[in-house]
Motif scaffolding. Structure first.
Motif, mmCIF file in Angstrom:
data_model
loop_
_atom_site.group_PDB
_atom_site.id
_atom_site.type_symbol
_atom_site.label_atom_id
_atom_site.label_comp_id
_atom_site.label_asym_id
_atom_site.label_seq_id
_atom_site.Cartn_x
_atom_site.Cartn_y
_atom_site.Cartn_z
ATOM 1 N N ARG A 1 0.803 -1.217 0.000
ATOM 2 C CA ARG A 1 0.000 0.000 0.000
ATOM 3 C C ARG A 1 0.841 1.274 0.000
ATOM 4 O O ARG A 1 0.297 2.372 -0.109
ATOM 5 C CB ARG A 1 -0.951 -0.006 1.208
ATOM 6 C CG ARG A 1 -0.251 -0.015 2.556
ATOM 7 C CD ARG A 1 -1.208 -0.422 3.675
ATOM 8 N NE ARG A 1 -2.303 0.512 3.823
ATOM 9 C CZ ARG A 1 -2.309 1.538 4.673
ATOM 10 N NH1 ARG A 1 -1.257 1.756 5.450
ATOM 11 N NH2 ARG A 1 -3.345 2.333 4.753
ATOM 12 N N TYR A 2 2.155 1.143 0.086
ATOM 13 C CA TYR A 2 3.048 2.302 0.057
ATOM 14 C C TYR A 2 3.753 2.459 -1.290
ATOM 15 O O TYR A 2 4.639 3.311 -1.419
ATOM 16 C CB TYR A 2 4.093 2.200 1.175
ATOM 17 C CG TYR A 2 3.495 2.379 2.547
ATOM 18 C CD1 TYR A 2 3.310 3.650 3.091
ATOM 19 C CD2 TYR A 2 3.100 1.278 3.304
ATOM 20 C CE1 TYR A 2 2.758 3.825 4.347
ATOM 21 C CE2 TYR A 2 2.546 1.445 4.570
ATOM 22 C CZ TYR A 2 2.380 2.714 5.078
ATOM 23 O OH TYR A 2 1.825 2.883 6.329
ATOM 24 N N GLU B 1 -1.162 7.589 -5.516
ATOM 25 C CA GLU B 1 -1.862 7.609 -4.227
ATOM 26 C C GLU B 1 -1.102 6.817 -3.175
ATOM 27 O O GLU B 1 -0.952 7.268 -2.028
ATOM 28 C CB GLU B 1 -3.274 7.043 -4.389
ATOM 29 C CG GLU B 1 -4.064 7.001 -3.097
ATOM 30 C CD GLU B 1 -5.434 6.361 -3.272
ATOM 31 O OE1 GLU B 1 -6.237 6.412 -2.320
ATOM 32 O OE2 GLU B 1 -5.701 5.810 -4.361
ATOM 33 N N ASN B 2 -0.622 5.658 -3.544
ATOM 34 C CA ASN B 2 0.130 4.835 -2.594
ATOM 35 C C ASN B 2 1.489 5.448 -2.269
ATOM 36 O O ASN B 2 1.944 5.391 -1.113
ATOM 37 C CB ASN B 2 0.315 3.426 -3.153
ATOM 38 C CG ASN B 2 -0.942 2.580 -3.029
ATOM 39 O OD1 ASN B 2 -1.932 2.995 -2.431
ATOM 40 N ND2 ASN B 2 -0.904 1.395 -3.619
ATOM 41 N N LEU C 1 2.114 11.601 3.765
ATOM 42 C CA LEU C 1 0.875 12.046 4.397
ATOM 43 C C LEU C 1 0.756 11.506 5.824
ATOM 44 O O LEU C 1 0.315 12.224 6.729
ATOM 45 C CB LEU C 1 -0.333 11.623 3.563
ATOM 46 C CG LEU C 1 -0.421 12.231 2.158
ATOM 47 C CD1 LEU C 1 -1.645 11.701 1.431
ATOM 48 C CD2 LEU C 1 -0.449 13.749 2.216
ATOM 49 N N GLU C 2 1.173 10.273 6.040
ATOM 50 C CA GLU C 2 1.120 9.706 7.388
ATOM 51 C C GLU C 2 2.133 10.387 8.306
ATOM 52 O O GLU C 2 1.833 10.635 9.486
ATOM 53 C CB GLU C 2 1.360 8.204 7.332
ATOM 54 C CG GLU C 2 0.183 7.434 6.728
ATOM 55 C CD GLU C 2 0.383 5.921 6.757
ATOM 56 O OE1 GLU C 2 1.490 5.466 7.135
ATOM 57 O OE2 GLU C 2 -0.563 5.199 6.394
ATOM 58 N N ARG D 1 1.453 8.037 0.445
ATOM 59 C CA ARG D 1 0.950 7.624 1.755
ATOM 60 C C ARG D 1 1.951 7.864 2.885
ATOM 61 O O ARG D 1 1.596 8.359 3.955
ATOM 62 C CB ARG D 1 0.543 6.144 1.713
ATOM 63 C CG ARG D 1 -0.301 5.707 2.916
ATOM 64 C CD ARG D 1 -0.675 4.229 2.826
ATOM 65 N NE ARG D 1 -1.251 3.871 1.539
ATOM 66 C CZ ARG D 1 -2.532 4.062 1.216
ATOM 67 N NH1 ARG D 1 -3.355 4.615 2.099
ATOM 68 N NH2 ARG D 1 -2.973 3.717 0.026
#
Length: 353
Positions: free
Chosen positions: A195-196, A201-202, A208-209, A205
């Motif tokens: 997911r990274y 978008e990934n 953004l986190e 991540r």
């Protein structure tokens, strides 16, 4: 009054002017990442800036990438920074801590137990690390496991907590210069399939986190971010940089951050024109500006403040020189990263003997 010397609200703080001191590595800490009194002198001399953004500070021992760089990974490191912030505030200055995890841009000699540097993917960067033993070619980093990433994000939060405990007015996430957040952002360094990685978008991540974790400490109004699209430093590449940074700025715009700091190293790129309209908060523009080009940018609404780098090294009273239209001293680049006071705290202010 000129635009550069007018006040500005930046997130949760008020600035007396719009002359921002760039984050610049100066390599004056000790081997434990602890700064000394000389660093307090350096920043205090430059406290007339609207805002000073500190040199890059590593958030954890695994985030160190250069010789004699400072940290916010231990209480001793934070206590040393308290001397700086107290001295700066006594002069009426404002200072943010730049949190800089270098990721793959490191050398085992800088890391605990001679560990292998970490990165989103095991992609060896071209180039070499400067060490006191000479230049050492970059090694192939170790790709982070998905389960490790929340711990790295938490290190950003812990460093932010230490920064505020040390008296900083805010923090900046260093997401430029080929360091860990940009390694996640960029397709050339992020080959992940979880997911990274993969889609834009990934790849956004991690950044953004990290921003979210930092903002959770004392609110987003005291957290900024620095990006430098297509800078290319430290062998960073991306197959679609315009799309990547457009989507990143759109994603962070609603967060209520203190500012977006964009350094454009190639004047033929139109990133200030492209990204400024996408960000709802204060926009800080760098790099390579003169007083005249900065004034012109502010006059046409192209930024809210302008970031100056090496001119602040050799002109500690840069805003006052701008006020008087005084000539600027040239920096001694040979002393940018050398230990000791030469080229660090020995540049005189106007009228000083």
């Amino acid at each position: 009054m000129t635009h550069l010397l007018s006040p500005l609200t930046l997130g949760a703080i008020e600035l007396p002017n719009r002359v921002i001191m760039a984050p610049m590595t100066r390599s004056r800490a000790d081997d434990a990442g602890v700064i000394g009194e000389i660093t307090a002198t350096y920043y205090t001399q430059r406290a007339g800036a609207g805002l000073m953004i500190s040199e890059g500070i590593f958030p954890s021992a695994m985030g160190k990438g250069y010789v004699r760089t400072p940290g916010l990974a231990t209480d001793a490191q934070a206590a040393a920074w308290r001397r700086v912030t107290d001295a700066v505030h006594a002069q009426g200055g404002k200072i943010y801590a730049q949190i800089m995890h270098t990721g793959r841009i490191s050398d085992p000699s800088f890391l605990p137990g001679s560990a292998t540097p970490i990165a989103p993917s095991a992609v060896q960067p071209k180039g070499a690390s400067y060490t006191d033993e000479g230049m050492k070619p970059f090694v192939t980093p170790r790709a982070l496991e998905t389960a490790e990433i929340p711990g790295i994000i938490d290190e950003y939060a812990q460093a932010t907590e230490r920064a505020f405990a040390a008296g900083f007015d805010g923090v900046e996430l260093h997401a430029a210069s080929g360091y860990l957040p940009e390694q996640f952002l960029s397709s050339g360094t992020n080959r992940r399939t979880d997911r990274y990685g993969g889609s834009i978008e990934n790849r956004l991540r991690f950044t953004l986190e990290a921003l979210g974790a930092m903002a959770a400490v004392r609110g987003p109004g005291r957290v900024g971010i620095k990006i430098a699209p297509e800078m290319g430093f430290n062998d960073i590449t991306d197959e679609s940089p315009v799309a990547t940074y457009t989507e990143l700025v759109r994603a962070i715009s609603p967060m209520g951050l203190s500012y977006l700091h964009v350094a454009v190293m190639d004047p033929t790129k139109d990133y200030h024109e492209r990204l400024r309209p996408l960000f709802a908060g204060p926009y800080l523009a760098g790099a390579g500006f003169s007083q005249e080009s900065a004034e012109a940018l502010l006059a046409r609404g192209g930024a809210d403040a302008v970031v100056f780098g090496s001119s602040f090294i050799s002109n500690p009273d840069l805003p006052e020189r701008f006020r008087r239209r005084a000539p600027l001293a040239a920096p001694d680049r040979a002393t940018f990263y050398t230990p000791g006071p030469k080229g660090y705290i020995d540049y005189p202010a106007l009228g000083a003997v």
